[in-house]
Design a protein around this motif. Structure first.
Motif, PDB file in Angstrom:
ATOM      1  N   SER B  89      27.709  29.614  61.434  1.00  0.00           N
ATOM      2  CA  SER B  89      27.724  29.013  62.764  1.00  0.00           C
ATOM      3  C   SER B  89      29.148  28.694  63.219  1.00  0.00           C
ATOM      4  O   SER B  89      29.961  28.203  62.445  1.00  0.00           O
ATOM      5  CB  SER B  89      26.902  27.726  62.756  1.00  0.00           C
ATOM      6  N   ASP B  90      29.404  28.967  64.478  1.00  0.00           N
ATOM      7  CA  ASP B  90      30.668  28.553  65.084  1.00  0.00           C
ATOM      8  C   ASP B  90      30.465  27.305  65.950  1.00  0.00           C
ATOM      9  O   ASP B  90      31.340  26.950  66.732  1.00  0.00           O
ATOM     10  CB  ASP B  90      31.238  29.690  65.951  1.00  0.00           C
ATOM     11  N   ASP B  91      29.319  26.695  65.806  1.00  0.00           N
ATOM     12  CA  ASP B  91      28.981  25.517  66.599  1.00  0.00           C
ATOM     13  C   ASP B  91      29.983  24.400  66.297  1.00  0.00           C
ATOM     14  O   ASP B  91      30.031  23.875  65.179  1.00  0.00           O
ATOM     15  CB  ASP B  91      27.553  25.070  66.257  1.00  0.00           C
ATOM     16  N   GLU B  92      30.747  24.035  67.295  1.00  0.00           N
ATOM     17  CA  GLU B  92      31.803  23.040  67.091  1.00  0.00           C
ATOM     18  C   GLU B  92      31.241  21.674  66.714  1.00  0.00           C
ATOM     19  O   GLU B  92      31.882  20.904  65.990  1.00  0.00           O
ATOM     20  CB  GLU B  92      32.673  22.929  68.343  1.00  0.00           C
ATOM     21  N   LYS B  93      30.036  21.360  67.213  1.00  0.00           N
ATOM     22  CA  LYS B  93      29.447  20.055  66.880  1.00  0.00           C
ATOM     23  C   LYS B  93      29.132  19.972  65.388  1.00  0.00           C
ATOM     24  O   LYS B  93      29.374  18.956  64.741  1.00  0.00           O
ATOM     25  CB  LYS B  93      28.178  19.825  67.708  1.00  0.00           C
ATOM     26  N   ARG B  95      30.542  21.733  63.025  1.00  0.00           N
ATOM     27  CA  ARG B  95      31.809  21.716  62.278  1.00  0.00           C
ATOM     28  C   ARG B  95      32.492  20.349  62.359  1.00  0.00           C
ATOM     29  O   ARG B  95      33.071  19.879  61.377  1.00  0.00           O
ATOM     30  CB  ARG B  95      32.725  22.820  62.789  1.00  0.00           C
ATOM     31  N   ALA B  96      32.420  19.733  63.517  1.00  0.00           N
ATOM     32  CA  ALA B  96      33.033  18.404  63.664  1.00  0.00           C
ATOM     33  C   ALA B  96      32.331  17.397  62.766  1.00  0.00           C
ATOM     34  O   ALA B  96      32.982  16.587  62.089  1.00  0.00           O
ATOM     35  CB  ALA B  96      32.971  17.960  65.118  1.00  0.00           C
ATOM     36  N   ARG B  97      31.003  17.453  62.736  1.00  0.00           N
ATOM     37  CA  ARG B  97      30.261  16.527  61.879  1.00  0.00           C
ATOM     38  C   ARG B  97      30.598  16.782  60.408  1.00  0.00           C
ATOM     39  O   ARG B  97      30.726  15.851  59.618  1.00  0.00           O
ATOM     40  CB  ARG B  97      28.753  16.690  62.112  1.00  0.00           C
ATOM     41  N   LYS B 108      32.058  31.957  55.745  1.00  0.00           N
ATOM     42  CA  LYS B 108      30.957  32.761  56.260  1.00  0.00           C
ATOM     43  C   LYS B 108      30.574  33.797  55.218  1.00  0.00           C
ATOM     44  O   LYS B 108      31.387  34.185  54.379  1.00  0.00           O
ATOM     45  CB  LYS B 108      31.397  33.491  57.535  1.00  0.00           C
TER      46      LYS B 108
END
Lengths: 124, 136
Positions: B89-93, B95-97, B108
């Motif tokens: 996933s490239d989902d920034e949320k 990754r931030a969490r 990956k």
């Protein structure tokens, strides 16, 4: 393998370069991993086939995609990626049934090539 | 020091992935892998062991990787174990969490063998440089 689906695709189902990079000359580990992969992929293909919602099909396709590319199962990866992309684009489960059939065909081909590699390993 | 000085924990629900990680980790001198397809079993293992590194898949059937790391961090003495999270996933949320939870790196699939081995070697050196734990 009862029905190797040589459907005209000239590309191999297994990326041998990836296997060489991972396993080098350790052919025993390689074939053991391919056997585990067949079991894992078969379970995920069954999950895909029995999915009753787009969400569950998407989860199975995503898992299949990741584990397939990890062991060099490039055709399974491509087929799973196509399912994942279609579902993420909002297509219905019914509309991806054909793609699910394709992923099963690539699994059969993967099994066939894995058996060939195993038989080569067994030769003196 | 014994020949084996560090344990690398792997949590991934897919047995084929586990076999790949075992092979990669097994080539690094001085470490052994301890692999789990069941995240609850991995958490039970962590009650008694302090691995040098944890490799955690993000997508798992029972709890996701972030929840696993949260629970791991809550175990006494396990709050600073380096973690690599496996995610496509490239989902920034997400990754931030993960970064807030102290995830050191993301990988990956297909896993880059040499990059993972370099990370393991670094984790081992870091652990060996720590002062020894003092028993109460």
């Amino acid at each position: 393998v009862t029905n190797p689906p040589f459907d005209g695709d000239p590309l191999p189902a297994i990326d041998l370069e990836r296997l060489r990079d991972l396993f080098g000359n350790d052919k025993e580990s390689m074939t053991n991993t391919l056997k585990l992969a067949i079991v894992a992929f078969s379970a995920l293909c069954d999950e895909l086939g029995m999915s009753v919602s787009e969400k569950s099909a998407l989860a199975a396709a995503h898992s299949l995609k990741g584990s397939a590319i990890n062991v060099g199962a490039v055709q399974i990866y491509d087929a799973a990626l196509a399912i994942e992309a279609s579902l993420e684009a909002g297509e219905s489960l019914d509309s991806v049934r054909g793609l699910i059939g394709r992923v099963n065909a690539t699994l059969d081909r993967f099994k066939h090539e894995a058996q060939l590699l195993d038989s080569l390993r067994s030769q003196p | 020091l014994t020949d084996t000085t560090g344990v690398v924990l792997v949590v991934d629900d897919n047995a084929a992935n586990i076999a790949v990680y075992q092979k990669i980790i097994g080539e690094v001198r001085g470490v052994v892998s301890k692999c789990f397809t069941d995240s609850n079993e991995a958490l039970a293992f962590l009650l008694n062991e302090r691995p040098i590194l944890a490799i955690v898949d993000y997508r798992m059937p029972d709890i996701d990787g972030l929840s696993f790391i949260t629970r791991m961090r809550s175990i006494t003495g396990r709050s600073s174990i380096p973690v690599i999270m496996l995610t496509g996933s490239d989902d920034e949320k997400i990754r931030a969490r993960a970064l807030v939870l102290g995830v050191h790196d993301f990988m990956k699939k297909p896993i880059d063998k040499r990059r993972l081995q370099a990370f393991i070697t670094h984790a081992l050196r870091t652990r060996l440089a720590e002062p020894p734990e003092i028993s109460p």
